[in-house]
Design a protein around this motif. Structure first.
Motif, PDB file in Angstrom:
ATOM      1  N   ASN A 189       0.855  -1.181   0.000  1.00 36.55           N
ATOM      2  CA  ASN A 189       0.000   0.000   0.000  1.00 36.55           C
ATOM      3  C   ASN A 189       0.889   1.228   0.000  1.00 36.55           C
ATOM      4  OD1 ASN A 189      -2.822  -0.706   0.013  1.00 36.55           O
ATOM      5  ND2 ASN A 189      -2.417  -1.683   1.979  1.00 36.55           N
ATOM      6  N   LEU A 190       0.739   2.069  -1.020  1.00 36.39           N
ATOM      7  CA  LEU A 190       1.512   3.298  -1.077  1.00 36.39           C
ATOM      8  C   LEU A 190       1.122   4.207   0.068  1.00 36.39           C
ATOM      9  CD1 LEU A 190       2.187   2.388  -4.006  1.00 36.39           C
ATOM     10  CD2 LEU A 190       2.069   4.783  -4.619  1.00 36.39           C
ATOM     11  N   LEU A 191       2.113   4.939   0.562  1.00 32.78           N
ATOM     12  CA  LEU A 191       1.892   5.926   1.605  1.00 32.78           C
ATOM     13  C   LEU A 191       2.041   7.312   1.001  1.00 32.78           C
ATOM     14  CD1 LEU A 191       3.935   4.199   4.444  1.00 32.78           C
ATOM     15  CD2 LEU A 191       1.459   4.121   4.071  1.00 32.78           C
ATOM     16  N   SER A 192       1.295   8.236   1.522  1.00 28.76           N
ATOM     17  CA  SER A 192       1.344   9.610   1.055  1.00 28.76           C
ATOM     18  C   SER A 192       2.655  10.251   1.513  1.00 28.76           C
ATOM     19  CB  SER A 192       0.149  10.359   1.639  1.00 28.76           C
ATOM     20  OG  SER A 192       0.051  11.632   1.095  1.00 28.76           O
ATOM     21  N   PRO A 193       3.273  11.087   0.725  1.00 29.66           N
ATOM     22  CA  PRO A 193       2.854  11.545  -0.598  1.00 29.66           C
ATOM     23  C   PRO A 193       3.166  10.488  -1.662  1.00 29.66           C
ATOM     24  CG  PRO A 193       4.948  12.555  -0.045  1.00 29.66           C
ATOM     25  CD  PRO A 193       4.526  11.734   1.158  1.00 29.66           C
ATOM     26  N   PHE A 194       2.241  10.350  -2.606  1.00 29.00           N
ATOM     27  CA  PHE A 194       2.429   9.372  -3.672  1.00 29.00           C
ATOM     28  C   PHE A 194       3.524   9.840  -4.625  1.00 29.00           C
ATOM     29  CE2 PHE A 194      -2.352   8.453  -3.214  1.00 29.00           C
ATOM     30  CZ  PHE A 194      -2.130   7.648  -2.124  1.00 29.00           C
ATOM     31  N   PRO A 195       4.307   8.910  -5.145  1.00 29.29           N
ATOM     32  CA  PRO A 195       5.385   9.283  -6.061  1.00 29.29           C
ATOM     33  C   PRO A 195       4.850   9.671  -7.436  1.00 29.29           C
ATOM     34  CG  PRO A 195       5.214   6.912  -5.935  1.00 29.29           C
ATOM     35  CD  PRO A 195       4.247   7.461  -4.919  1.00 29.29           C
ATOM     36  N   LYS A 196       5.646  10.442  -8.142  1.00 28.78           N
ATOM     37  CA  LYS A 196       5.321  10.752  -9.533  1.00 28.78           C
ATOM     38  C   LYS A 196       5.190   9.423 -10.287  1.00 28.78           C
ATOM     39  CE  LYS A 196       7.132  12.996 -13.620  1.00 28.78           C
ATOM     40  NZ  LYS A 196       8.248  12.607 -14.436  1.00 28.78           N
ATOM     41  N   GLY A 197       4.155   9.305 -11.106  1.00 25.48           N
ATOM     42  CA  GLY A 197       3.940   8.091 -11.884  1.00 25.48           C
ATOM     43  C   GLY A 197       3.086   7.048 -11.192  1.00 25.48           C
ATOM     44  N   HIS A 198       2.550   7.366 -10.005  1.00 23.39           N
ATOM     45  CA  HIS A 198       1.760   6.385  -9.254  1.00 23.39           C
ATOM     46  C   HIS A 198       0.508   5.921  -9.992  1.00 23.39           C
ATOM     47  CE1 HIS A 198      -0.360  10.073  -8.151  1.00 23.39           C
ATOM     48  NE2 HIS A 198      -1.404   9.294  -7.891  1.00 23.39           N
ATOM     49  N   LEU A 199      -0.008   6.749 -10.907  1.00 24.39           N
ATOM     50  CA  LEU A 199      -1.217   6.352 -11.639  1.00 24.39           C
ATOM     51  C   LEU A 199      -0.976   5.127 -12.514  1.00 24.39           C
ATOM     52  CD1 LEU A 199      -2.695   9.827 -12.594  1.00 24.39           C
ATOM     53  CD2 LEU A 199      -3.582   8.203 -10.897  1.00 24.39           C
ATOM     54  N   TYR A 200       0.254   4.958 -13.004  1.00 18.04           N
ATOM     55  CA  TYR A 200       0.563   3.770 -13.806  1.00 18.04           C
ATOM     56  C   TYR A 200       0.580   2.519 -12.932  1.00 18.04           C
ATOM     57  CZ  TYR A 200       1.512   6.870 -17.649  1.00 18.04           C
ATOM     58  OH  TYR A 200       1.370   7.795 -18.647  1.00 18.04           O
ATOM     59  N   LEU A 201       1.050   2.650 -11.711  1.00 20.24           N
ATOM     60  CA  LEU A 201       1.006   1.528 -10.775  1.00 20.24           C
ATOM     61  C   LEU A 201      -0.447   1.203 -10.421  1.00 20.24           C
ATOM     62  CD1 LEU A 201       2.500  -0.558  -9.102  1.00 20.24           C
ATOM     63  CD2 LEU A 201       2.818   1.184  -7.332  1.00 20.24           C
ATOM     64  N   ALA A 202      -1.260   2.228 -10.217  1.00 20.73           N
ATOM     65  CA  ALA A 202      -2.684   2.012  -9.951  1.00 20.73           C
ATOM     66  C   ALA A 202      -3.364   1.347 -11.150  1.00 20.73           C
ATOM     67  CB  ALA A 202      -3.366   3.333  -9.621  1.00 20.73           C
ATOM     68  N   ALA A 203      -2.998   1.756 -12.367  1.00 16.85           N
ATOM     69  CA  ALA A 203      -3.567   1.153 -13.573  1.00 16.85           C
ATOM     70  C   ALA A 203      -3.191  -0.320 -13.662  1.00 16.85           C
ATOM     71  CB  ALA A 203      -3.092   1.903 -14.814  1.00 16.85           C
ATOM     72  N   TYR A 204      -1.949  -0.643 -13.329  1.00 18.39           N
ATOM     73  CA  TYR A 204      -1.528  -2.050 -13.314  1.00 18.39           C
ATOM     74  C   TYR A 204      -2.364  -2.846 -12.310  1.00 18.39           C
ATOM     75  CZ  TYR A 204       0.897  -6.132 -11.619  1.00 18.39           C
ATOM     76  OH  TYR A 204       1.165  -7.404 -11.189  1.00 18.39           O
ATOM     77  N   LEU A 205      -2.533  -2.328 -11.098  1.00 16.59           N
ATOM     78  CA  LEU A 205      -3.288  -3.036 -10.069  1.00 16.59           C
ATOM     79  C   LEU A 205      -4.740  -3.238 -10.491  1.00 16.59           C
ATOM     80  CD1 LEU A 205      -1.812  -1.258  -6.924  1.00 16.59           C
ATOM     81  CD2 LEU A 205      -1.366  -3.616  -7.683  1.00 16.59           C
TER      82      LEU A 205
END
Length: 121
Positions: free
Chosen positions: A98-114
């Motif tokens: 589970n990512l912790l805030s602040p989310f890193p740049k590019g986190h949307l691609y990791l979310a898309a993969y999940l």
């Protein structure tokens, strides 16, 4: 007898994300993909190119630092995160973190993969 449905995997950090932005990242990463193998490759390449390391995640209740990613060794459609804990590096399947805030740049691609991965199972 009806076939039992698998419970969907949820990630607390993805709950508050804009679904349209996650879908846009998925489309961007897989625009030229034909089939699941190419979608997987497109997503992992996008994550490798766009995700900014290091960042913090929680795994089994413990905060660790993600320093890299790696293509899976034993999972056809997986993604391993390389984490550091107490000076040692370990591989963790991305769905376990589970990512912790602040989310890193590019986190949307990791979310898309999940999101994509959860639709496979």
């Amino acid at each position: 007898m009806a076939k039992a449905r698998k419970k969907a995997i949820t990630h607390l950090w993805t709950d508050g994300l804009d679904k349209a932005e996650v879908h846009e990242a998925l489309e961007d990463a897989t625009v030229d993909a034909n089939g699941e193998d190419e979608r997987h490759s497109g997503l992992l390449n996008a994550i490798q190119d766009e995700l900014e390391f290091p960042f913090q995640v929680e795994v089994l209740g413990e905060t660790v630092t993600v320093v890299d990613m790696d293509w899976p060794e034993n999972d056809e459609f997986g993604l391993d995160l390389v984490v550091e804990r107490n000076g040692q590096r370990h591989r963790v399947e991305a769905r376990s973190a589970n990512l912790l805030s602040p989310f890193p740049k590019g986190h949307l691609y990791l979310a898309a993969y999940l999101d994509w991965k959860s639709c496979l199972y």
